[in-house]
Motif scaffolding. Sequence first.
Motif, mmCIF file in Angstrom:
data_model
loop_
_atom_site.group_PDB
_atom_site.id
_atom_site.type_symbol
_atom_site.label_atom_id
_atom_site.label_comp_id
_atom_site.label_asym_id
_atom_site.label_seq_id
_atom_site.Cartn_x
_atom_site.Cartn_y
_atom_site.Cartn_z
ATOM 1 N N HIS A 158 0.807 -1.215 0.000
ATOM 2 C CA HIS A 158 0.000 0.000 0.000
ATOM 3 C C HIS A 158 0.842 1.268 0.000
ATOM 4 O O HIS A 158 0.288 2.377 0.014
ATOM 5 C CB HIS A 158 -0.930 0.013 1.215
ATOM 6 N N THR A 159 2.152 1.124 0.019
ATOM 7 C CA THR A 159 3.022 2.303 -0.020
ATOM 8 C C THR A 159 3.661 2.397 -1.414
ATOM 9 O O THR A 159 2.957 2.495 -2.396
ATOM 10 C CB THR A 159 4.087 2.213 1.083
ATOM 11 N N HIS A 160 4.975 2.370 -1.492
ATOM 12 C CA HIS A 160 5.671 2.412 -2.777
ATOM 13 C C HIS A 160 6.475 1.135 -2.950
ATOM 14 O O HIS A 160 6.958 0.537 -1.981
ATOM 15 C CB HIS A 160 6.598 3.631 -2.859
ATOM 16 N N TRP A 161 6.665 0.724 -4.198
ATOM 17 C CA TRP A 161 7.355 -0.532 -4.455
ATOM 18 C C TRP A 161 8.800 -0.508 -3.968
ATOM 19 O O TRP A 161 9.329 -1.533 -3.557
ATOM 20 C CB TRP A 161 7.313 -0.847 -5.955
ATOM 21 N N TRP A 162 9.451 0.660 -4.018
ATOM 22 C CA TRP A 162 10.843 0.697 -3.580
ATOM 23 C C TRP A 162 10.983 0.516 -2.069
ATOM 24 O O TRP A 162 12.081 0.314 -1.570
ATOM 25 C CB TRP A 162 11.519 1.988 -4.041
ATOM 26 N N HIS A 163 9.863 0.586 -1.342
ATOM 27 C CA HIS A 163 9.925 0.303 0.087
ATOM 28 C C HIS A 163 10.276 -1.158 0.362
ATOM 29 O O HIS A 163 10.676 -1.490 1.474
ATOM 30 C CB HIS A 163 8.597 0.656 0.753
ATOM 31 N N LEU A 164 10.115 -2.015 -0.656
ATOM 32 C CA LEU A 164 10.578 -3.391 -0.501
ATOM 33 C C LEU A 164 12.081 -3.433 -0.241
ATOM 34 O O LEU A 164 12.569 -4.268 0.535
ATOM 35 C CB LEU A 164 10.252 -4.201 -1.762
ATOM 36 N N GLY A 165 12.809 -2.542 -0.889
ATOM 37 C CA GLY A 165 14.249 -2.476 -0.651
ATOM 38 C C GLY A 165 14.568 -2.063 0.772
ATOM 39 O O GLY A 165 15.453 -2.634 1.420
ATOM 40 N N TYR A 166 13.829 -1.079 1.299
ATOM 41 C CA TYR A 166 14.026 -0.670 2.679
ATOM 42 C C TYR A 166 13.684 -1.814 3.633
ATOM 43 O O TYR A 166 14.382 -2.029 4.638
ATOM 44 C CB TYR A 166 13.155 0.543 3.001
ATOM 45 N N ALA A 167 12.608 -2.538 3.314
ATOM 46 C CA ALA A 167 12.220 -3.673 4.167
ATOM 47 C C ALA A 167 13.294 -4.740 4.181
ATOM 48 O O ALA A 167 13.599 -5.312 5.232
ATOM 49 C CB ALA A 167 10.892 -4.250 3.681
#
Length: 278
Positions: A158-167
């Motif tokens: 529900h946020t941005h796809w690049w937040h997967l990298g932060y996760a």
Amino acid sequence: MSDTLTHPSVIGPAGPAGPVAVRRMTPVRMYRHTAALTWRILTQIRHNPEPLFLLGIQPILFLLLSTYIYGGQMAGSSHSYLQYEVPGVLGYNAVFATMSSAPALFGDVARGVFDRFRSMPVSRLAPLIARYCGDLVLQMWALVLVLIVGFSLGFRIHTHWWHLGYAALLLAAFSFGMAWLAMAIGLSVKSAETVQMLSFLCTIPLTFISGAFARTDTMPGWLQAFVKVNPVTWLAAAERGLLLGGPVARPVTYTLLSSLVVALVFAPLAIRGIARRR
């Protein structure tokens, strides 16, 4: 560390050779040792892919079973619980995959790998950091599989796809602290059974007595005291904030601080354990 190290004399056809001088350990040499030992671990995985299968299938099975068996009761529907559960499974997998390094490290000790290191100018820390790096590759593999299965079941970011990298980076940072706990266990005990039992006893309370799979406010008050300080609770909350939206700064900060504290406590024990093997 002294500027030079010496190795025992080597007997050759021409007679005894003099001591071999070894240059002082530098960051560059430390990096080269760690990279070589990490490649050794990855090469073992290539020849024996069972760890890839086991570390990949275990969280997927857990995700499927808990979603369709407990999802309706926990959140009213399997789909709603899936949104809550996937970030928790990522935290669970970080602990499970990291603690699996304890038996692997004990196996290296039992097979005499560290005896071999005694005769080589290898940094004391290189085998430990290499073990973390190798296990991190396995963990990222399992993370990709969990996300693929989660997306196929209906999980959405529900946020941005690049937040997967932060996760993923947060999982790696958290695993760094947990890795020292696993390595301290693998280098301190004297039997494979004890290693397995201690790893299990660390994994179960950290993952299931946490906010990874159930809301903290639904638990008894006496249990909430432990759950609220459990680092896996903060890791799961941080993953949810990054992927689903919500508070991020506080859970991320607590996750990083807890990882640092665990590393500061157990890193000396792991280093002491490997020193006794030298």
